[in-house]
Each structure stands twice: as C-alpha cells, then as structure tokens.
Scaffold this active site. Structure first.
Site: not given
Length: 604
Positions: A2, A27, A73, A99-100, A477, A481, A484, A500, A599
């Site tokens: 957050c 965040r 968040w 935050n936490g 990567e 991208k 997300e 396979h 983030k």
C-alpha cells in the site's frame, strides 16, 4: 504494498495528501483515504475504488495543516469503504495508516474485544489504533512502543492523535518508510515520488525505528527509546522524472526512457577497455574463494537473473543456482560463507527477496544487491551493491528497471572476470558501449510495425512465446508483460520442449512469438518454429538483422540490430514490451495499474 503519505506544515494537508497518493497509486488502488486534524478533531474521508473518487470529495474541502493518507492494495478484507484506511480507535481520536501484514491480528482482536473494543472492518490494521488507545496515557511514544512490541509481521505505520495536534508518529519494520525534510514543514511517505516535488532531503527509517515529526523537527529513536542520529540523503532525480511528460501512460514513457537509463547505468563504468566498478567494493581474494553463486529475485527481476546465471556460467565458469525468492528460504538452500548471493529488486524493498537475503547472511553468505534504490533496505543491508540508474519507475509493469538490471549483470560479469584473471571477449566490451544507441534504434524501428504485429492477437485470449537459451529467458519476460497488462493468457516455453506436450495447444492462427537471436542454436529454433507453423500457428519472429531468411517460415519478422548473441536480451525484449503495451491499449486496459497487482511487493 500500500501507499502512505503524511504531512505537517503551513499548507493545506488535503491537497498535499491527495497529490502524494496519486504518485503512489501504483502501490495499490483498491481504495483510498485520508485523516486530518481540523478544529481540534480528527476528520476522516475514505472511499473504495480509485483515488479520483476521494479527490473529488476532499481536495478543496478542508483547511487542515496536518494529516495522513493511504492508498490500499487489499490483503485482509475485500475492497470496501469500511476496509479502507485510515482506521480509528474507539474514541475516534487516533487514526492509523498501515502498509504490511499483522500476522497475529486475530489473537489481538479477540483480546481487544474482550476488553470492550469495537471493530468496524475486516482488516488486520484496525487492531493497531485500538492497541494504541489501550496503552495511551498521554505519552504517544510510549503507547506506540508498547503497541509495536505486540505486533507480529510487517508494518510501516503513520499515526495522528487528536490530543497531539502538532505531531505525527511513525514506525517501521520490513515495510518502507521515508521522511521528507522541508523548511517549516515535513513529510512521510512509502516512496520518494510522493514527496519529491516538495523536498529532496530525505531520511530513511530503518527496521525497529520510531519517529516523532513536527513541522520544524524530526526526532528518531529505536524501540527501547534511545535517540538515533540519521543521515539526510539527497535524492538525485527531480519531480519531472515521476511525471508522464506528454506520454499517454507511464509504461510507454518508461519504455522510451530505456536508452537514457542504459546510458546512465553505463556512465563512468569503463576505464580504457576495462570495466571499473569501484563502488562495488569487492576484492579478488574474496571472489576467488566463492565456489557458488545464488541469484534470488521475483517476477521480472528473476527473469533478469536467468540472464545473469547464463553469463556467469558461460564466461566465468562458476556454478549458479537461481531461485524465486518466495521459494528460496523455504527449501533450506545450501548456502554458506563460500556462496555469493545476488539479490535483484527494483525497489530494494521486495519482502520475499529481503527475507531470503537476511536468511543467507545468517548462514554466512555475503550478498550483492542489484537495485534501483540506493536508500532501500536491501541496498543498506547488503555487503555489496550495484546501483541500476533507471530513475523512478511508476508503471506496475517493469521495463527500464529490467533492462538496466540486465546491464548490471553484464558489467558485473565482466568485472568479476577481470578480478579472476579471465580473458573476457572484447566484443562484449565494445558491444555494451553501443547498447544505448541500439536500444533507441529498436524503439524507432518497431513503433511503425506495432499495428501489424498486434493484429494477430485480436480475438485471442491465449498466446505463446518460445525461444532457446537466452531467447527463452526473454520469452518468459515477454509473456509476463503481455498477461499482466493485457490479460491475455500467455505462456513461454523452451522451443525444444514443444514436442513434449506443448504442441497439443497449437491451433489455427493462435499467436506465437518466437525469439530467435542466438546464432549457435538459430537453426534449431527455426526448426521448432516450422513445427508450430505446420500446425497452424501464426508466428511473429524476433531476429537479428541479417537473418531475414526466416521470413519464409514465419508470418511477421521484427529485426533488432546485429550484436554478439550474449548481448541480444537487452534489445530483443524491447519489441515485446511495445507489443504488450499496444495490445493492452487496444483492449482498453488500465496499462499502468493492472488489476490485482501493485508495484512494490512489500508483503509476503
């Protein structure tokens, strides 16, 4: 994860808080809220949803000169007005933002309920103001000290109390918190972008520290109450760096900032034909005693670590293990004083990476941090540091942080080779110096192709990325991208693994991005591409200039400049970033703030 902002001074707190939260919305953006002291009372406003809903209500409504704010968040409790921060105690005099994660909040909540406290939310945070209320007898510092001794987990806390109208209190453990030092005003925030337009003078709180902030002073102490002298750090970038500057999204701006970020990360790193990293402060005797390297990271940083592993093993012949940080310490890794642990984190506050680093140090290992934040926990606690000079990265999807992390691995590898007396390929020294210019060339060449190369994704919610060796790492990567920010399901596979099982998923016209820049395995990758084409896939290939013959085997070709194969990851990822951005925009997605993500992952 957050975002927190606090202000005390002569100006309107509501305006500074809302503007600061806007800089921190990356965040978390499930809800937002502020609490201020006005006319002797704590006034609170909070709303579920984006910050704009709250801003419309409060920005010019209040005249308070002290306040705290939060953008959330969600971890405990769904996004709602009730679960939004700040949270009150029973008396509605004490307001807290956090935050936490408080891991023992159920136990504390039941205890407090038995003592008569009433709760309004489902959050873990709400136990904090009630604990402060329980311990408060006129001394806020004492109440805060007693409170945090009861908390298990992680926290960055900022508190105001109606009885202390000229003071803000804060504390930190495992979650970032920075104090901004002004003239006749002071600030507190989770991250520098929230306060950079007001001051460049900052104090980074360490774990176990508590601060009392007035408009004219900052007093810091440790948990037992001893005063702590802190260095004031000057931020080396300006407020404009945290603005869009005419771009539609931060992500696009940051993609186009990559040549500059790479150039800045390279600056002063070469002395004649040698890499010079004096700030790394690592010596050859220590390095000769290292028998294993462990790379630990999360998400995009982990993908950068895959490239780092390849470089170390190929050029230095040192065995390398690479782990996702959230898995590393739970498998009881074989780490000792002969292991060099390299942790990679854009923010330097990634909770899992920080925990893995500390666990490694307890086992006797030394740690090299690759981070974009010199004042972060990871940077301050590691024995060695490589600073990637990417500047602030605001978009949730990482771009320039990733390519500068790659640059860091190249420079570290060459430097280690020099210290160990190994002969490093001259073409890598020469090639690295050209990378910023070539990155700009890739950007200019690819932008004209975007409509054409994203068209195959129209109507599809699934896609694939394939490659071999370093191309596979870049494919991972690229797939991250795309999924997300566009929400297209994208999977990356080693091209040789198609037979396979994965070929069963290929159907007519499904989009497949094939990265084929590694010359020693180029022919084998082309063979795998033909297997996909034979089963109806629509293939977009990323190749080096001079490999245009692949056009007979694929549907679209994206070319990057010719460079040594070991250097291609920095260039080949750029078209994949642009492709993902363009597709997300076409689908109307919120590019900078993808759903369910934030983030900086500062909770486990």
């Amino acid at each position: 994860m957050c975002g927190i902002v606090g202000y005390i001074g002569p100006k309107k707190a509501s305006e500074i808080l809302i503007d600061g939260l806007a800089k921190l919305e990356y965040r978390g953006y499930d809800s937002a809220g502020i609490a201020m002291l006005e006319n002797g009372k704590v006034i609170m406003e909070k709303k579920e949803g984006r910050l704009s809903k709250l801003a419309d209500i409060v920005k010019s409504k209040y005249d308070a000169n002290i306040g705290i704010g939060h953008t959330r968040w969600a971890t405990h409790g769904k996004p709602s007005d009730e679960n939004s921060h700040p949270h009150f105690d029973c008396s509605k005099k004490i307001a807290v933002v956090h935050n936490g994660i408080i891991e023992n909040f159920h136990q504390l909540k039941e205890e407090l309920k038995e003592d008569g406290h009433q709760f309004d939310s489902e959050t873990d945070t709400e136990v904090i103001p009630h604990l402060i209320e329980e311990y408060y007898n006129g001394d806020m510092l004492e109440a805060l000290q007693k409170t945090i001794k009861r908390l298990d987990g992680s926290y960055a806390l900022v508190v105001i109390n109606q009885d202390k109208p000229e003071e803000i209190f804060c504390a930190r453990k495992d979650s970032p918190l920075v104090i901004g030092v002004g003239q006749g005003e002071n600030f507190v925030a989770s991250d520098i972008p929230a306060i950079i337009q007001h001051t460049k003078e900052t104090i980074i709180l360490d774990d176990g520290e508590i601060a009392k902030i007035t408009k004219d002073a900052v007093e810091i102490m440790d948990l037992p109450g001893n005063n702590v002298e802190k260095e004031i750090l000057k931020v080396d970038w300006d407020a404009d760096s945290a603005e869009k500057e005419g771009f539609d999204h931060f992500m696009l701006k940051e993609i186009y900032e990559q040549p500059t970020a790479l150039r800045n990360t390279l600056k002063d790193k070469f002395e004649s034909d040698k890499v010079n990293l004096p700030d790394l402060n690592i010596d050859s005797e220590y390095l000769k005693g290292v028998n294993k390297i462990a790379i630990v990271a999360c998400g995009t940083a982990w993908h950068a670590g895959l490239v780092g592993k390849h470089l170390f093993e190929t050029l230095l012949r040192i065995p390398v293990e690479i782990d996702i940080a959230s898995e590393f310490r739970y498998r009881n890794p074989l780490v000792d004083e002969k292991t060099l642990v390299i942790v990679v984190s854009q923010s330097g506050e990634t909770a899992d990476t920080l925990a893995a680093m500390r666990d490694s140090q307890k086992k006797g290992a030394k740690v090299l941090a690759v981070t974009n934040n010199k004042g972060s926990s990871i940077a301050r606690e590691s024995e060695f540091i490589f600073h990637t000079i990417a500047g602030p990265e605001i978009a949730v999807a990482s771009t320039k942080a990733y390519t500068t992390q790659l640059m860091g691995f190249y420079l570290i590898t060459l430097y280690f080779g020099q210290l160990l007396g190994k002969e490093m390929p001259k073409e890598l020294y020469d090639g690295l110096k050209e990378i910023p210019v070539l990155a700009d060339k890739v950007l200019q060449n690819t932008k004209d192709q975007l409509d054409k190369i994203t068209a195959p994704f129209d109507g599809w919610d699934n896609s694939f990325f394939i490659g071999r060796g370093m191309d596979w790492y870049v494919s991972q990567e690229g797939s991250l991208k795309l999924k997300e920010i566009s929400y297209i399901h994208a999977e990356a596979y080693a091209a040789g693994e198609l037979k396979h099982g994965t070929l069963a998923l290929i159907e007519q016209d499904i989009p497949v991005v094939a990265v084929a820049t590694q010359q020693d395995i180029y022919d084998k990758t082309v063979s795998n591409i033909k297997e996909v084409k034979a089963r109806g896939g629509y293939v977009i290939a990323v190749v080096q200039e001079g490999d245009e013959d692949i056009s007979h085997s694929v549907d679209e070709v994206i070319k990057i400049p010719k460079v040594p194969s070991l250097l291609t990851p920095i260039l080949s990822v750029i078209p994949l970033q642009l492709l993902s951005y363009k597709e997300a925009v076409k689908r109307g997605q919120d590019v900078d703030k993808p759903r369910n993500l934030a983030k900086s992952v500062t909770v486990e």
